[in-house]
Scaffold this active site. Structure first.
Site, PDB file in Angstrom:
ATOM      1  N   THR A   1      11.704  46.984  43.669  1.00 36.83           N
ATOM      2  CA  THR A   1      12.314  46.059  44.634  1.00 36.83           C
ATOM      3  C   THR A   1      13.829  46.250  44.643  1.00 36.83           C
ATOM      4  OG1 THR A   1      10.583  44.430  44.424  1.00 36.83           O
ATOM      5  CG2 THR A   1      12.749  43.562  44.926  1.00 36.83           C
TER       6      THR A   1
ATOM      7  N   ARG B   1      -0.225  37.490  49.785  1.00 31.29           N
ATOM      8  CA  ARG B   1       0.559  37.003  48.643  1.00 31.29           C
ATOM      9  C   ARG B   1       2.047  37.128  48.953  1.00 31.29           C
ATOM     10  NH1 ARG B   1       4.635  39.580  45.315  1.00 31.29           N
ATOM     11  NH2 ARG B   1       4.660  38.551  43.299  1.00 31.29           N
TER      12      ARG B   1
ATOM     13  N   GLY C   1       5.831  36.848  47.356  1.00 28.45           N
ATOM     14  CA  GLY C   1       6.516  36.821  46.061  1.00 28.45           C
ATOM     15  C   GLY C   1       7.803  36.017  46.137  1.00 28.45           C
TER      16      GLY C   1
ATOM     17  N   GLY D   1       7.255  38.162  40.609  1.00 24.84           N
ATOM     18  CA  GLY D   1       7.725  37.126  41.522  1.00 24.84           C
ATOM     19  C   GLY D   1       7.287  35.722  41.140  1.00 24.84           C
TER      20      GLY D   1
END
Ligand code: ASP
Length: 294
Positions: A170, A198, A200, A224
């Site tokens: 990330t 989902r 995060g 996350g």
């Protein structure tokens, strides 16, 4: 200050990761040097990393368990605590740019999926297929290792058995400009084999991204769910508001993550209003770089 993700970076990828964050720090710093705002700088730095397939954001985003791309990003301006965020994006070239446009052109903070993509069309944003060969290969390899069960494994168990799933690169950036404004931005594809839908921490203001001229700016990376439960970016900013320098603030937040969440992998970068920087992690690695006038 920029990051390219917390996790266990494989030895052979460390070089390209460090090169990527160095480039992004330079791009962001150039903006500041030309009297650009902190907001412009974090956006430019994150866009640079979204365009670099080494990282898990924009091009090179990882795949969900059912082989979809679901990118997410957020940006925050410390000057007026304005914020914008996006999620569930399939093919927008630069999710962070769309987050900024949402912040500046709508009354909303967080728009996902179909609506966000519709806005992207209205703004005339470029699209791009973010899928890369290496992410497809990683998806295939990791999926084969997953237990053949319909039940969702708990995070701890998954991490212990499949650490590579959580090596997700990330990206994020924080900056302080000449006019004493701070800003933060974070962008991600999430993590490999995540459940579809989902969300995060990265697109959540307070969890993955926070900036306020009264205290500083912070961007988070790692699992996350930890950052969401501990509202970690905001917690770090509050710590700076209470007088802690950026480095002390990120260290305190990582200690909190260790204490409350059993040491699940996290990384944080921050800058305070005096321009002091901070970076800390409990993951094996944090890929990051910074640049100051010196
Ligand atoms: N925080 C991101 C997420 O949980 C992943 C990462 O930072 O690597 O989606």
């Amino acid at each position: 200050v920029v990051h390219g993700g917390a996790g266990a970076w494989q030895q052979e990828r460390i070089g390209v990761g460090v090169e990527g964050v160095r480039e992004a720090a330079k791009v962001g710093f150039e903006v500041l040097k030309r009297n650009g705002s902190a907001l412009d700088a974090v956006e430019a730095a994150v866009m640079q990393m979204e365009d670099n397939e080494v990282f898990n954001a924009g091009l090179g985003s990882v795949l969900t368990i059912d082989k979809r791309i679901e990118m997410e990003a957020s940006i925050m301006d410390g000057k007026n605590i304005n914020a914008g965020a996006v999620g569930l994006l399939r093919d927008i070239k630069n999710p962070i740019h769309l987050a900024r446009l949402i912040m500046e052109n709508t009354d909303h903070v967080f728009i996902v999926g179909y609506g966000a993509e519709k806005l992207a069309d209205l703004f005339g944003l470029e699209r791009r297929n973010p899928l890369t060969k290496s992410r497809v290969q990683a998806w295939r390899e990791e999926k084969e290792k997953l237990p053949k069960t319909d039940r969702l494994s708990k995070l701890h168990k998954l991490i212990a058995s499949y650490p590579r799933i959580f090596e997700s690169e990330t990206v994020g950036a924080v900056a302080l400009d000449k006019s004493s404004n701070v800003a933060a931005a974070t962008s991600t594809g999430g993590f490999t084999l995540k459940f579809p839908g989902r969300i995060g921490d990265s697109p959540l203001i307070g969890a993955g991204t926070y900036a306020d001229n009264e205290c500083g700016a912070c961007s988070a990376t790692g699992i996350g769910e930890v950052a969401i439960k501990l509202v970690l970016a905001k917690t770090t900013c509050e710590s700076m508001r209470n007088g802690n320098p950026a480095q002390k603030a990120v260290e305190k937040s990582i200690r909190l993550a260790n204490l409350k969440m059993n040491g699940l992998s996290m990384g944080l970068i921050a800058v305070d209003m005096s321009g002091r920087i901070g970076a800390a992690h409990n993951s094996p690695n944090l890929c990051w770089a910074y640049m100051t006038p010196d």
